[in-house]
Every structure is written in structure tokens, then in C-alpha cells.
Design a protein around this motif. Structure first.
Motif, PDB file in Angstrom:
ATOM      1  N   LYS A 119      41.708   8.815  81.822  1.00  0.00           N
ATOM      2  CA  LYS A 119      41.484   9.979  80.960  1.00  0.00           C
ATOM      3  C   LYS A 119      42.803  10.725  80.741  1.00  0.00           C
ATOM      4  O   LYS A 119      43.115  11.132  79.624  1.00  0.00           O
ATOM      5  N   ASN A 120      43.609  10.891  81.808  1.00  0.00           N
ATOM      6  CA  ASN A 120      44.912  11.550  81.678  1.00  0.00           C
ATOM      7  C   ASN A 120      45.801  10.788  80.707  1.00  0.00           C
ATOM      8  O   ASN A 120      46.463  11.390  79.865  1.00  0.00           O
ATOM      9  N   LYS A 121      45.811   9.476  80.830  1.00  0.00           N
ATOM     10  CA  LYS A 121      46.639   8.632  79.960  1.00  0.00           C
ATOM     11  C   LYS A 121      46.155   8.756  78.510  1.00  0.00           C
ATOM     12  O   LYS A 121      46.965   8.882  77.586  1.00  0.00           O
ATOM     13  N   ALA A 122      44.839   8.750  78.318  1.00  0.00           N
ATOM     14  CA  ALA A 122      44.262   8.878  76.975  1.00  0.00           C
ATOM     15  C   ALA A 122      44.702  10.196  76.332  1.00  0.00           C
ATOM     16  O   ALA A 122      45.135  10.226  75.174  1.00  0.00           O
ATOM     17  N   CYS A 123      44.599  11.282  77.087  1.00  0.00           N
ATOM     18  CA  CYS A 123      44.982  12.601  76.571  1.00  0.00           C
ATOM     19  C   CYS A 123      46.474  12.651  76.253  1.00  0.00           C
ATOM     20  O   CYS A 123      46.879  13.196  75.226  1.00  0.00           O
ATOM     21  N   ALA A 124      47.291  12.053  77.133  1.00  0.00           N
ATOM     22  CA  ALA A 124      48.743  12.058  76.920  1.00  0.00           C
ATOM     23  C   ALA A 124      49.108  11.274  75.662  1.00  0.00           C
ATOM     24  O   ALA A 124      49.917  11.730  74.848  1.00  0.00           O
ATOM     25  N   LEU A 125      48.508  10.102  75.477  1.00  0.00           N
ATOM     26  CA  LEU A 125      48.816   9.293  74.296  1.00  0.00           C
ATOM     27  C   LEU A 125      48.346   9.984  73.021  1.00  0.00           C
ATOM     28  O   LEU A 125      49.055   9.993  72.008  1.00  0.00           O
ATOM     29  N   PHE A 126      47.162  10.575  73.065  1.00  0.00           N
ATOM     30  CA  PHE A 126      46.665  11.317  71.901  1.00  0.00           C
ATOM     31  C   PHE A 126      47.616  12.476  71.594  1.00  0.00           C
ATOM     32  O   PHE A 126      48.033  12.674  70.457  1.00  0.00           O
ATOM     33  N   ALA A 127      47.986  13.231  72.630  1.00  0.00           N
ATOM     34  CA  ALA A 127      48.863  14.398  72.463  1.00  0.00           C
ATOM     35  C   ALA A 127      50.218  13.996  71.890  1.00  0.00           C
ATOM     36  O   ALA A 127      50.709  14.616  70.941  1.00  0.00           O
ATOM     37  N   GLN A 128      50.813  12.946  72.441  1.00  0.00           N
ATOM     38  CA  GLN A 128      52.130  12.513  71.969  1.00  0.00           C
ATOM     39  C   GLN A 128      52.063  12.060  70.510  1.00  0.00           C
ATOM     40  O   GLN A 128      52.959  12.372  69.724  1.00  0.00           O
ATOM     41  N   THR A 129      51.006  11.353  70.151  1.00  0.00           N
ATOM     42  CA  THR A 129      50.873  10.884  68.765  1.00  0.00           C
ATOM     43  C   THR A 129      50.671  12.060  67.817  1.00  0.00           C
ATOM     44  O   THR A 129      51.261  12.106  66.738  1.00  0.00           O
ATOM     45  N   MET A 130      49.868  13.042  68.225  1.00  0.00           N
ATOM     46  CA  MET A 130      49.676  14.250  67.411  1.00  0.00           C
ATOM     47  C   MET A 130      50.991  15.010  67.265  1.00  0.00           C
ATOM     48  O   MET A 130      51.323  15.485  66.189  1.00  0.00           O
ATOM     49  N   ASP A 131      51.744  15.116  68.359  1.00  0.00           N
ATOM     50  CA  ASP A 131      53.016  15.842  68.326  1.00  0.00           C
ATOM     51  C   ASP A 131      53.985  15.192  67.335  1.00  0.00           C
ATOM     52  O   ASP A 131      54.633  15.879  66.548  1.00  0.00           O
ATOM     53  N   ILE A 132      54.065  13.864  67.361  1.00  0.00           N
ATOM     54  CA  ILE A 132      54.991  13.139  66.492  1.00  0.00           C
ATOM     55  C   ILE A 132      54.558  13.208  65.029  1.00  0.00           C
ATOM     56  O   ILE A 132      55.376  13.401  64.142  1.00  0.00           O
ATOM     57  N   THR A 133      53.262  13.047  64.780  1.00  0.00           N
ATOM     58  CA  THR A 133      52.793  12.924  63.396  1.00  0.00           C
ATOM     59  C   THR A 133      52.402  14.248  62.759  1.00  0.00           C
ATOM     60  O   THR A 133      52.579  14.433  61.563  1.00  0.00           O
ATOM     61  N   ALA A 134      51.858  15.179  63.545  1.00  0.00           N
ATOM     62  CA  ALA A 134      51.343  16.418  62.971  1.00  0.00           C
ATOM     63  C   ALA A 134      52.144  17.644  63.390  1.00  0.00           C
ATOM     64  O   ALA A 134      51.851  18.751  62.962  1.00  0.00           O
ATOM     65  N   GLY A 135      53.132  17.447  64.255  1.00  0.00           N
ATOM     66  CA  GLY A 135      53.965  18.570  64.668  1.00  0.00           C
ATOM     67  C   GLY A 135      53.295  19.528  65.639  1.00  0.00           C
ATOM     68  O   GLY A 135      53.757  20.647  65.823  1.00  0.00           O
ATOM     69  N   THR A 136      52.202  19.093  66.269  1.00  0.00           N
ATOM     70  CA  THR A 136      51.570  19.935  67.287  1.00  0.00           C
ATOM     71  C   THR A 136      52.475  19.920  68.524  1.00  0.00           C
ATOM     72  O   THR A 136      53.451  19.158  68.569  1.00  0.00           O
ATOM     73  N   GLN A 137      52.149  20.720  69.510  1.00  0.00           N
ATOM     74  CA  GLN A 137      52.889  20.699  70.776  1.00  0.00           C
ATOM     75  C   GLN A 137      51.892  20.608  71.911  1.00  0.00           C
ATOM     76  O   GLN A 137      51.771  21.500  72.741  1.00  0.00           O
TER      77      GLN A 137
END
Length: 145
Positions: A119-137
Motif C-alpha cells: 500500500k505504501n509503494k502504491a501511494c508513493a508511485l501514484f504520488a510521484q506520477t501525479m507530481d510529475i504530470t500534474a504538478g501536485t506535491q
């Protein structure tokens, strides 16, 4: 010529990142879900604002907001589609369908410890992809010494 960034060597803070993802789905994603589900309104002018207040809620604005919200939901789906099936199942089940952790762990056949790590890995990968593509943090990092 294609330029690649040097690898990010900062250590991900999984707990904070998971909390950021949870909060993002609870606040932002749910807001877009509600907006996307507002019915299309034709030319009738709708204003629930008290008389005398300037209403920025024109029908056009509302329909634009609705269309934008639908695009955001589609974008999140597209990001989830880039993830490994286990990770995608965890994020979708927990944050979009509202399943409980134990239900997701059971569905995937994981014990508590293994499930927590995945679950931690899933959240990290989702977060990193959102950060790169959508500029979230959404991704949090442990402090560098």
C-alpha cells in the motif's frame, strides 16, 4: 536530444506520502467527483446567491467546471492505468470505491505486513506520477542530513 534528470536519491517518507494521497482523494478528488456529476444545465440561469450579489455561477461557468472535473477524473484513471495491477487495485479500492484496508488485503491475498508495504509503494508511485504530470506535491521526503 533527450535529457534525463539525475536519479532522485531522496528517501520517500511513506507515511507522510500515504497521508497526502489519502487527503488528496478525500478533498480534491471527491470535489471533482461531485462537480463531474452535476447535471448539464441548459440556458436557464441558475443562481442560489442572495438577490443583489453578483453571481459568477453562470450556466456556462458551471458547465465548464463540470467538463474540467470530468477531465481530472479521466486523468487520474489514466495515471492508475500506468500502475501495476496490485497498486491500481489498492488505490482504486481504498480511495475511489471506499473499501476498507482489510477487504483489499483479503482480495489481494496479503497479510497485514505485506499489504502495508505494498500500500505504501502504491501511494508513493501514484504520488510521484501525479507530481510529475500534474504538478501536485503529494510525495513527501525524509529530511536529508
Amino acid at each position: 536530444m533527450m535529457r534525463l534528470d539525475p536519479p532522485d536519491t531522496r528517501e520517500v517518507d511513506y507515511s507522510k506520502t500515504r497521508n497526502n494521497v489519502t487527503n488528496w482523494f478525500d478533498t480534491e478528488y471527491s470535489k471533482y467527483q461531485r462537480l463531474a456529476n452535476i447535471p448539464v444545465i441548459s440556458s436557464v440561469r441558475l443562481s442560489l446567491a442572495p438577490k443583489g450579489t453578483a453571481s459568477a455561477n453562470s450556466v456556462e461557468d458551471m458547465n465548464v467546471n463540470r467538463a474540467n472535473a470530468k477531465q481530472v477524473l479521466e486523468f487520474v484513471d489514466a495515471i492508475l492505468d500506468t500502475l501495476d495491477d496490485r497498486y491500481k487495485t489498492i488505490i482504486k479500492s481504498l480511495y475511489i470505491q471506499g473499501s476498507q484496508n482489510w477487504q483489499v488485503a483479503e482480495r489481494l491475498g496479503y497479510g497485514t505486513t505485506s499489504y502495508g508495504i505494498i500500500k505504501n509503494k502504491a501511494c508513493a508511485l501514484f504520488a510521484q506520477t501525479m507530481d510529475i504530470t500534474a504538478g501536485t506535491q503529494l510525495t513527501a521526503y525524509k529530511d536529508q542530513e
